[in-house]
Motif scaffolding. Sequence first.
Motif, short mmCIF file in Angstrom:
data_model
loop_
_atom_site.label_atom_id
_atom_site.label_comp_id
_atom_site.label_asym_id
_atom_site.label_seq_id
_atom_site.Cartn_x
_atom_site.Cartn_y
_atom_site.Cartn_z
N LEU A 250 0.97 -0.97 -0.09
CA LEU A 250 -0.10 -0.15 0.31
C LEU A 250 0.53 1.25 0.05
N LEU A 251 2.27 0.70 1.04
CA LEU A 251 2.91 2.20 0.75
C LEU A 251 2.83 3.10 0.13
N ARG A 252 3.74 1.19 -1.08
CA ARG A 252 4.10 1.68 -2.55
C ARG A 252 3.52 1.67 -3.45
N MET A 253 2.15 1.19 -3.59
CA MET A 253 1.01 1.68 -4.77
C MET A 253 1.71 2.75 -5.86
N ASP A 254 1.04 3.79 -5.16
CA ASP A 254 1.14 5.08 -6.13
C ASP A 254 2.30 6.61 -5.21
N SER A 255 3.07 5.78 -5.77
CA SER A 255 4.63 6.43 -5.13
C SER A 255 5.49 6.66 -5.10
N LYS A 256 5.88 8.21 -5.28
CA LYS A 256 7.15 8.77 -6.12
C LYS A 256 8.19 9.52 -4.96
N GLU A 257 9.02 9.72 -5.49
CA GLU A 257 10.20 10.31 -4.49
C GLU A 257 10.80 11.51 -4.86
N TYR A 258 10.96 12.22 -4.02
CA TYR A 258 10.96 13.58 -4.15
C TYR A 258 12.30 13.88 -2.45
N ASN A 259 13.39 15.11 -3.70
CA ASN A 259 14.29 15.78 -2.84
C ASN A 259 13.91 16.63 -2.09
N VAL A 260 13.54 16.71 -0.65
CA VAL A 260 13.36 18.88 -0.78
C VAL A 260 13.77 19.33 0.18
N ASP A 261 14.61 20.10 0.00
CA ASP A 261 16.00 20.48 1.28
C ASP A 261 16.35 19.33 1.23
N GLY A 262 16.51 18.26 0.62
CA GLY A 262 18.14 17.32 1.32
C GLY A 262 17.21 16.44 1.76
N THR A 263 15.80 16.19 2.25
CA THR A 263 15.11 15.60 3.00
C THR A 263 14.88 14.61 1.19
N GLU A 264 15.12 12.88 1.61
CA GLU A 264 14.40 12.01 1.10
C GLU A 264 13.17 11.73 0.67
N LEU A 265 12.32 11.97 0.34
CA LEU A 265 10.92 11.64 0.59
C LEU A 265 10.34 10.64 -0.03
N ARG A 266 9.30 10.14 0.46
CA ARG A 266 8.26 8.88 -0.82
C ARG A 266 7.35 9.25 -0.20
N VAL A 267 6.75 10.06 -1.33
CA VAL A 267 5.79 11.13 -1.07
C VAL A 267 4.33 9.62 -1.81
N SER A 268 4.04 9.25 -0.87
CA SER A 268 2.41 8.73 -1.82
C SER A 268 1.17 8.52 -1.49
N VAL A 269 0.40 8.42 -2.47
CA VAL A 269 -0.91 9.26 -2.50
C VAL A 269 -1.88 7.75 -2.61
N LEU A 270 -3.03 7.23 -1.53
CA LEU A 270 -4.13 6.81 -1.48
C LEU A 270 -5.44 7.37 -1.74
N GLU A 271 -5.88 7.63 -3.90
CA GLU A 271 -6.74 7.96 -3.54
C GLU A 271 -8.01 6.63 -3.64
N THR A 272 -9.05 7.70 -2.74
CA THR A 272 -10.24 6.19 -2.49
C THR A 272 -11.27 6.69 -2.11
N THR A 273 -12.88 6.44 -2.27
CA THR A 273 -13.57 6.94 -2.08
C THR A 273 -14.08 6.03 -0.55
N ALA A 274 -13.19 4.88 -0.34
CA ALA A 274 -13.48 4.16 1.26
C ALA A 274 -12.11 4.40 1.97
N PRO A 275 -12.15 5.71 2.42
CA PRO A 275 -10.94 6.22 3.53
C PRO A 275 -10.45 5.35 4.73
N LYS A 276 -12.16 4.79 5.45
CA LYS A 276 -12.50 3.86 6.19
C LYS A 276 -10.87 2.33 6.49
N LEU A 277 -11.36 2.05 5.50
CA LEU A 277 -10.62 0.53 4.80
C LEU A 277 -8.72 1.53 4.89
N ILE A 278 -8.36 2.16 4.93
CA ILE A 278 -7.35 2.72 4.70
C ILE A 278 -6.67 2.47 6.66
N LEU A 279 -7.74 4.17 6.46
CA LEU A 279 -7.01 4.29 7.96
C LEU A 279 -7.50 3.56 9.50
#
Lengths: 306, 306
Positions: free
Chosen positions: A199-228
């Motif tokens: 899930l954490l890798r499903m829709d995920s892109k890496e960006y370097n922000v101010d020297g910190t390497e961030l893996r920015v993952s997005v899960l688009e859903t109509t049922a957020p409760k299932l994930i939360l």
Amino acid sequence: MTIKVFGHKSPDTDATFSPIVWAWYLKEVKGIDAVPVLLGEPNTEAAFLLKHWGFERPAIIAALSEGEKVVIVDTNNPAELPEGIDKAEIVQIIDHHKLVGGLETKGPIEITIRPLACTATVIYDLMGEDVVALPKAIKGAMLSCILSDTLEFRSPTTTEHDRAVAEKLAGEIGVTIPELAAAMFEAKSDVSAFSDAALLRMDSKEYNVDGTELRVSVLETTAPKLILDRKASLMGTMPDVAKEDGADQVLLFVVDILNEEATLLVPNDLVKKIAEASFGCKVEGDTVVLPGVMSRKKQIIPALKV
Amino acid sequence: MTIKVFGHKSPDTDATFSPIVWAWYLKEVKGIDAVPVLLGEPNTEAAFLLKHWGFERPAIIAALSEGEKVVIVDTNNPAELPEGIDKAEIVQIIDHHKLVGGLETKGPIEITIRPLACTATVIYDLMGEDVVALPKAIKGAMLSCILSDTLEFRSPTTTEHDRAVAEKLAGEIGVTIPELAAAMFEAKSDVSAFSDAALLRMDSKEYNVDGTELRVSVLETTAPKLILDRKASLMGTMPDVAKEDGADQVLLFVVDILNEEATLLVPNDLVKKIAEASFGCKVEGDTVVLPGVMSRKKQIIPALKV
């Protein structure tokens, strides 16, 4: 030599179907030998749509050989491309992302990048008058890409042109947009079969922000409760995923498509600091709701500060 | 904010007139405030054509300010762009060169690169149906760019499409192509007013080949004798130009447009070695003639070996 057409790693709907549509066009309309391939398993929405429109799942490849001819769609970022891309012969790039700047070609090639919501819309425009004669499944695939990338026109990346193309396609093949979108988003929301790491890798892109390497993952859903509901175990898995992927931190944004808001998981003080600096919010507890935030490209990445 | 439209440093005909044509189109047809600028003094051919078609010479700029909006035509190479390009907001790139890979944008923008001989041909295509209503001077400018970049269709970079567009434009404005091309090439060949250093830098691009930094200069002329008569003093100036520009060696190719051949000046053993390794020729004396070689992009750069 057969041209391989592919999108980015972790194929979503646009990265799965834009290769299928463009390879079909190259072969059937232009008479150029081309085949779509994937760089990973399609997500649940794309898998649903493969069945829905009657396409075989394209072969999944991991690497390219010296001199292979390739067309890249839906990315121009070397980090999202297969091993060996530097040895391949890139013949064309079709995209709608910012120019990242790492790719180099051996000679002049066809590059078309447009600030539209969806690669399929760019492809539609490139086809010109040939769009009239496209078969239903190809039109349906393009329509699905636009509905996916615009979250049924809710995302701020949506342009009037994306919407007009989608409505034209839907009218021509007799599809009711809200019905197709609802079925797509339901398929995308069914993530029960996936591990936390997946899930954490499903829709995920890496960006370097101010020297910190961030893996920015997005899960688009109509049922957020299932994930939360899986929040604790997702946060527990974040350090492992970050370490394995060479990132400092995973940021997971759960986008509620219908309520048009994102929930960011806040596992530690670093993410709390990032959230408050980037989105001007006050974080209390281990999540924060960001009203109106739906697009990584337009709203998350440009805002990120460490 | 006014958008500045420009090509590369050392403006030749395409880098002078593609900005003029595209800025005109943005302003007059699209209603977008835009102005063409140059990054240096136009060459003699471009200067002749400014008078011929009745255009003012655009202002020459050296640097950009924070947040300025710019459109880049005829290059995507950061080394050929003005100081401050990294702080500017690039809104569009139109080009016909290989993707070099150094430019990055802040968001998705319009990028159109095509493997055609000339940026003006790409611009012609982008204008779509609007080309019908273009004024004579704009059509003449585009025609001139194509004749310049294709050396009147002699260069191997020429495509059928470049030729068709040029012939269409010439027909519409009543221009005889051989007459216009002859006047252009005569203007380009009149280099008597230029110093040796200016000649060596006039149409020059830097490339790193196997770790050696080469400044690859090309002079296209219908009167090669005028340049080759200055051979000794040009070769004497090469080490100074190389040193000042941070290159290891200047390579000067004198392209004889009418006889379709290039003469490479061979001032030392390094250039002799490069010439023999790259073009499979045998060098005797201080020049070598390379039959059929006319294009830096297609024939010189891809062949270079140190």
